[in-house]
Design an enzyme around this catalytic site. Sequence first.
Site, short mmCIF file in Angstrom:
data_model
loop_
_atom_site.label_atom_id
_atom_site.label_comp_id
_atom_site.label_asym_id
_atom_site.label_seq_id
_atom_site.Cartn_x
_atom_site.Cartn_y
_atom_site.Cartn_z
N GLY A 1 0.89 -1.36 -0.17
CA GLY A 1 0.16 -0.04 0.04
C GLY A 1 1.01 1.42 0.22
O GLY A 1 2.03 1.11 -0.21
N LYS B 1 4.35 0.06 14.79
CA LYS B 1 4.99 -0.09 13.67
C LYS B 1 6.56 0.75 13.53
O LYS B 1 6.34 1.90 13.42
CB LYS B 1 4.34 -0.28 12.17
CG LYS B 1 5.21 -0.45 11.11
CD LYS B 1 4.31 -0.55 9.67
CE LYS B 1 5.03 -0.76 8.54
NZ LYS B 1 3.94 -0.98 7.29
N MET C 1 0.41 2.28 7.58
CA MET C 1 0.92 2.38 6.47
C MET C 1 1.32 1.15 5.76
O MET C 1 2.31 0.27 6.38
CB MET C 1 2.09 3.48 6.13
CG MET C 1 1.61 4.68 6.16
SD MET C 1 2.89 5.89 6.06
CE MET C 1 3.76 5.77 7.84
N CYS C 2 0.97 0.37 4.52
CA CYS C 2 1.31 -0.72 3.82
C CYS C 2 1.65 -1.81 4.84
O CYS C 2 2.76 -2.40 5.05
CB CYS C 2 2.66 -0.32 3.09
SG CYS C 2 3.26 -1.58 1.92
N ASP C 3 0.67 -2.29 5.50
CA ASP C 3 0.50 -3.27 6.69
C ASP C 3 1.19 -4.43 5.99
O ASP C 3 0.71 -4.88 5.14
CB ASP C 3 -0.61 -3.37 7.28
CG ASP C 3 -0.52 -4.11 8.54
OD1 ASP C 3 0.57 -4.11 8.99
OD2 ASP C 3 -1.66 -4.64 9.01
#
Length: 262
Positions: free
Chosen positions: A87, A156, A143-145
């Site tokens: 993502g 994170k 973000m962008c997991d």
Amino acid sequence: MAKDNLAQGGPDGQGVLLHLAYDEALARERAMLASADGSPGLTWKLWQTEPCIVVPRSHVNRSGFEPAAAASAARGWPVHTRDTGGGAVVQGSGVVNLSMVFSIGAALRDRIGTSYRILCEPVMTMLRHRGIHGAYRAIRGTMCDGIYNIVVGNRKLVGTAQRWRYLGRERPGEHAVLAHLVMFVDLDHVQAAEAINALYADMGIAAGIEAATHVNWVAIEASADFSDAGSTAEAIMRQLDDACRAVSLDDMMEPDIRAREA
């Protein structure tokens, strides 16, 4: 330096941490992957880029992407695409990037997991040396997991991605791996979450990115002096460069190979 590594830090006397326009950073990653020939060892680059949002190339085909990207640029967040999946991720002076290339053979059972652990080992080493527990886990709202986030205290710190290239019939089952991580040093996560949520909202998607699900390096290393953010990034990258040089690919791959052969 471990004997199975081919060390590559900052080239041409530019220092460990490169400051690159995003298109140049992407071109260098592509060149690293294209030049990989299955030789032993790993190479890497450490870099930062200008404030922007980076999305996987697949986003270009989403409905409303172009006007959403234009609106994001007007808000001060130009949008770029990358070759790996996932993502949207924010880039800028509060973020550092590690791009790493190495080869993976057919004998590994967990090739994807091993590749991520090789990529993350330098950061995990830095955390261990400070007595800080880092774990691999997905964290909703980031973000962008992904399951190979590096997480500290349920927040994170690092995001990861990888791309593979088959090395050809002459090297059956072998692939070159481009592995990439993003580490948050002193990013304004409120601003970053707002920027990504706005981009996705303009595409008609509810992203649900939450600032509180992320953590910066400056927040977990309380004993350091972070009065100069630029110096902080440079200092962290010098340590990360040293940790990359200490990675032993043989040591990280052999347990998986032995498990497969058992």
